[in-house]
Write a protein that holds these residues in place. Structure first.
Motif, PDB file in Angstrom:
ATOM      1  N   TYR A   1       0.990  18.265  -4.167  1.00 37.43           N
ATOM      2  CA  TYR A   1      -0.515  18.001  -3.397  1.00 37.43           C
ATOM      3  C   TYR A   1      -1.354  18.865  -3.707  1.00 37.43           C
TER       4      TYR A   1
ATOM      5  N   GLN B   1      -1.274   7.031  -5.446  1.00 41.59           N
ATOM      6  CA  GLN B   1      -1.296   7.721  -4.471  1.00 41.59           C
ATOM      7  C   GLN B   1      -1.467   6.050  -3.103  1.00 41.59           C
ATOM      8  N   ASN B   2      -0.698   6.109  -2.451  1.00 41.98           N
ATOM      9  CA  ASN B   2      -1.228   4.710  -1.327  1.00 41.98           C
ATOM     10  C   ASN B   2      -2.832   5.604  -0.450  1.00 41.98           C
TER      11      ASN B   2
ATOM     12  N   THR C   1      -2.662   5.845   3.390  1.00 43.23           N
ATOM     13  CA  THR C   1      -1.302   6.224   3.746  1.00 43.23           C
ATOM     14  C   THR C   1      -1.794   7.610   2.928  1.00 43.23           C
ATOM     15  N   LEU C   2      -2.482   8.010   1.780  1.00 36.17           N
ATOM     16  CA  LEU C   2      -2.540   8.250   1.149  1.00 36.17           C
ATOM     17  C   LEU C   2      -1.633   9.283   0.593  1.00 36.17           C
ATOM     18  N   GLN C   3      -0.244   9.025   0.619  1.00 36.72           N
ATOM     19  CA  GLN C   3       1.017   9.399   0.464  1.00 36.72           C
ATOM     20  C   GLN C   3       1.539   9.126  -0.552  1.00 36.72           C
ATOM     21  N   PRO C   4       1.978   9.751  -1.938  1.00 37.08           N
ATOM     22  CA  PRO C   4       2.829   9.074  -3.150  1.00 37.08           C
ATOM     23  C   PRO C   4       3.283   8.138  -2.490  1.00 37.08           C
ATOM     24  N   GLN C   5       3.639   6.945  -4.064  1.00 36.90           N
ATOM     25  CA  GLN C   5       4.680   6.011  -3.898  1.00 36.90           C
ATOM     26  C   GLN C   5       4.472   5.772  -5.924  1.00 36.90           C
TER      27      GLN C   5
ATOM     28  N   TYR D   1      -1.900  13.639  -4.935  1.00 29.04           N
ATOM     29  CA  TYR D   1      -0.477  13.625  -5.166  1.00 29.04           C
ATOM     30  C   TYR D   1      -0.784  13.855  -7.138  1.00 29.04           C
TER      31      TYR D   1
END
Length: 828
Positions: A732, A801-802, A805-809, A737
């Motif tokens: 991050y 990055q989603n 959700t701002l999460q890596p994917q 990410y």
């Protein structure tokens, strides 16, 4: 009836008669070797040459792969792609038997006492009543047995696949249209870069390593709509040959394969129109005489219209294509034939009104064939090809234009010295002119500074000589030598590097090399020059009339390169000519095969193994920036590629059910050289799987004729997933990410597989149509389903990055699920 025209040689027009006897013999090639010339030339002069051409009596089009038998001599005659044949015989009386699928058989008695040329006009079979067909069943079975297209076990040529237009149209295809390139991928050793790619890979080679020609004119980009369609109009294609093993010496400039596509000649007798209306695109082809019996034209066009319906679904995107193929043919004399062809295409893509993209091909070519003597034919070719690309980015205020063009000229000769050997020899040259890119401001508020990248110029030339020799009834050999040379030409300015275009930073990563100034070359000045000898060799040994063993060696050189960091080619990829920093690619391939005809030709089996090694195969450094890069040599590394495998092809050649099973077990790998600066090269200097590696490749193709109204076809395809580099961790940084990648191509996309089905319904017809004032009118409906069980075959897997959700994917992208289509075809 026989008509004789008096000239230096006799030209006989053979018209078929009724109640012809139905016989045939096996087809094999009677050729000889250059070193035997002086020993056999005296025998050649005592022979009489029978030569000629096989054409359709109604259209005057050449007939692909007819079977010609000279009964008394127990000889069969090979016909070249132009429909010409030649055979040497002692003087005497002979019976000439000619067979071709879809035509009435023809038998003619000839008296030979001097060199003789015949024009064989085969009459197409007419439709018969059910009663008549029933009464002919026994005789038809006998004829089919005799005329079955068997594997040519005698020819030393191996690693070649042939298809004609009729075979291509019988295969199911996406969006209801037959596709030349997708048909090739159903054969062993040929794979695709993905559903979004119209290109193809041969025996582990990259897409730029295939030489693709249409009537001898080369093409750079072979796709429409980023790979959904190929550029070849299916109704305009007469036939094609794909050479993937022992490539003849007359071909050069690519190291993986040669795809030689031949266009139809127009009808010299009457006007004929055919086409199709589909769910996404439509096509039409018209042919007819310019001067009846002497010249003809053929024009074919296609256009898509799916973009017209997208606004109905509030879709702001648009994609469409159109193309036009034109060919004219002229019989200038009994010995001279001239053809002129052109091809134009354009693709347009619009994404949310912020990205506009269009690209296409411009091709103009001419071929002149002259029959100098019954045993000597010349072929002269001249063509101009241009591929153009335009990109407009509204959000950046930028317009980018580039193009790649060349002028190509060839002169070749085919010389039959005696019944046991023949020669091919000639020369050619190609002049390249590449515009890597022009940047211009787009829009009134653009801050882009206009810039023109330097044009890249080069001249490639070659000489070649090859021979085919029948040593004895069991042994046939072919060999040849090609000499090629390339010169990279100015004007051009490059950097004067201190230790090369790439250096190594303190962290061990590659950086741009240091330089001390610039080197400028004037107009026509040679920046770099390369040359090389390219030997070709093949042999066939027959154990008996149905089984043979073949072996081949092929060396080839490629002077132009496609630079890409994607797994399949795109129009934005960069072509690079060999220069002081980019050496030509050189490949050596050896192959060994076993060929067999089974059950009197009902089935055939082909097994081929190969090993290929390529020097100076380019790869890109980690994090390479390829777009708008002025000095591309700072982003690439040379290396070695190798591929090896075994191919199986089992065919059923005869009956209502025909088709084949093809399987390839193979491996394709590459590694880069280190620079001697403490670096290890890409992937730490060890072999890794290349983008084109497909360990397992299985295809099943079946075609079934139920009756005169219904035909069915199916394809099944399975391939090991293509390699890619997977993110193995993420970090991050400043709100986003970023991924850390593992080794090059250390993972694979899920395996690819799908099933296609098609059904073709031909209504009762072929009868006069009064309201159109037509003598006959044919129609058919084609119902097809692509990807029957809706398999999601991924073309790529990416890290991002989603947005929610701002999460890596890790996200996979696929193009097609199940695609049903209906096409209405017509002909009059």
């Amino acid at each position: 009836m026989v008509q004789i025209n008096q000239s230096k040689h006799k030209y006989i027009s053979v018209i078929p008669t009724k109640n012809m006897k139905l016989t045939t013999l096996r087809k094999f090639c009677k050729r000889t070797f250059l070193l035997s010339f002086f020993l056999l030339s005296s025998f050649a002069f005592s022979q009489i040459t029978l030569s000629g051409k096989v054409v359709d009596s109604k259209t005057a089009n050449i007939i692909v792969d007819p079977l010609i038998v000279v009964t008394q001599s127990d000889k069969e005659v090979k016909v070249d792609p132009s429909g010409n044949f030649s055979v040497s015989l002692p003087s005497g009386s002979y019976t000439l038997e000619v067979y071709a699928e879809g035509y009435n058989d023809q038998i003619q008695n000839l008296e030979l006492n001097q060199d003789t040329s015949v024009s064989i006009q085969l009459v197409p079979k007419e439709e018969k009543s059910e009663q008549a067909k029933s009464s002919d069943l026994r005789i038809s079975d006998i004829v089919l047995t005799k005329k079955t297209k068997k594997v040519d076990i005698a020819s030393p040529q191996m690693g070649i696949n042939k298809l004609d237009g009729a075979q291509i149209k019988e295969m199911p295809a996406v969006l209801g249209e037959s596709d030349v390139i997708k048909s090739l991928t159903m054969l062993p050793g040929v794979t695709t870069g993905g559903e979004s790619s119209g290109g193809f890979n041969v025996r582990g080679g990259a897409e730029d390593q295939n030489q693709v020609m249409q009537d001898n004119a080369m093409l750079y980009n072979t796709t429409h709509l980023f790979g959904f369609f190929s550029v070849f109009h299916p109704d305009a294609v007469e036939s094609l040959d794909l050479y993937k093993g022992s490539i003849p010496a007359r071909y050069g400039g690519r190291i993986a394969s040669v795809l030689d596509v031949r266009l139809k000649e127009g009808n010299q007798d009457s006007l004929r129109v055919m086409g199709g209306i589909g769910t996404v695109s439509s096509r039409i082809m018209a042919e007819g005489p310019i001067q009846k019996g002497k010249s003809s034209f053929m024009v074919a066009g296609r256009s898509s219209y799916a973009h017209l319906f997208l606004p109905l679904f509030d879709n702001p995107n648009s994609a469409r294509f159109s193309d036009l193929t034109l060919k004219t043919d002229f019989d200038l004399s009994p010995k001279d034939h001239l053809s002129v062809n052109s091809y134009l295409s354009r693709d347009v893509f619009l994404f949310e009104e912020s990205i506009s993209n269009n690209y296409g091909n411009i091709v103009l070519g001419t071929n002149w064939q002259r029959k100098i003597s019954p045993n000597l034919t010349s072929n002269a070719h001249l063509s101009y090809t241009k591929f153009f690309y335009n990109l407009e980015l509204d959000f950046l205020g930028l317009e980018f234009n580039s193009n790649m063009s060349h002028l190509k000229a060839d002169l070749g000769f085919r010389h039959k010295i005696s019944p046991n050997f023949s020669l091919d020899y000639g020369l050619g040259a190609t002049y390249y002119d590449e515009n890597p890119g022009t940047l211009n401001p787009f829009g009134s508020n653009s801050q882009v500074v206009p810039e023109q990248f330097q044009h890249k110029l080069g001249l490639e030339s070659a000489l070649y000589l090859s021979a085919e020799h029948k040593v004895d009834p069991k042994l046939n050999i072919s060999y040849g030598l090609r000499y090629s040379m390339f010169q990279r030409l100015g004007p051009f300015t490059t950097l004067d590097y201190i230790n090369g275009p790439i250096g190594v930073g303190p962290d061990g990563k590659y950086i741009k090399g240091a330089y001390k100034g610039e080197l400028s070359y004037g107009n026509g000045e040679v920046l770099a020059s390369f040359d090389g000898l390219e030997p070709r060799f093949g042999l066939s040994y027959q154990f008996n009339e149905n089984n043979s063993l073949k072996a081949a060696y092929n060396k080839s050189t490629q002077y132009i390169h496609l630079i890409s960091n994607t797994t399949s080619s795109t129009p934005l990829d960069i072509w690079e000519l060999s220069n002081p920093f980019v050496q030509p690619q050189r490949a050596d391939q050896i192959s060994l095969g076993y060929f067999s005809n089974l059950d009197k030709g009902m089935y055939s089996l082909e097994i081929e193994s190969y090993y290929k090694r390529t020097k100076n195969r380019l790869d890109y450094i980690d994090g390479a920036q390829l777009i708008a890069e002025k000095y591309i040599e700072q982003q690439i590394l040379p290396g070695i590629a190798r591929s090896y495998g075994i191919e199986f092809l089992f065919r059923k050649n005869r009956g209502d059910l025909t088709g084949w099973i093809a399987y390839t077990l193979s491996r394709a790998e590459q590694k880069s050289y280190n620079l001697g600066l403490g670096d290890l090269g890409v992937g730490e200097g060890v072999y890794y799987t290349s983008n084109q590696d497909r360990t397992h490749d299985l295809t099943l193709t079946g075609m079934y004729k139920l009756n005169d109204r219904w035909r069915f076809a199916t394809n099944f395809v399975y391939q090991t997933g293509k390699p890619f580099s997977l993110v193995n961790s993420a970090y991050y940084f400043e709100g986003i990410y970023a991924g850390n990648f593992g080794q090059r191509n250390d993972s694979r996309i899920p395996d690819y597989h799908r099933l296609d089905l098609s059904a073709t319904y031909t209504p009762p017809g072929n009868r006069p149509t009064k309201w159109l004032h037509l003598d006959s009118y044919k129609k058919e409906w084609v119902f097809s389903i692509y990807n029957v069980y809706n398999r999601h075959n991924y073309t790529s897997i990416n890290f991002n990055q989603n947005e929610d959700t701002l999460q890596p994917q890790i996200v996979g992208t696929y193009i097609f699920g199940i695609v049903p289509s209906v096409t209405f075809n017509f002909e009059f």
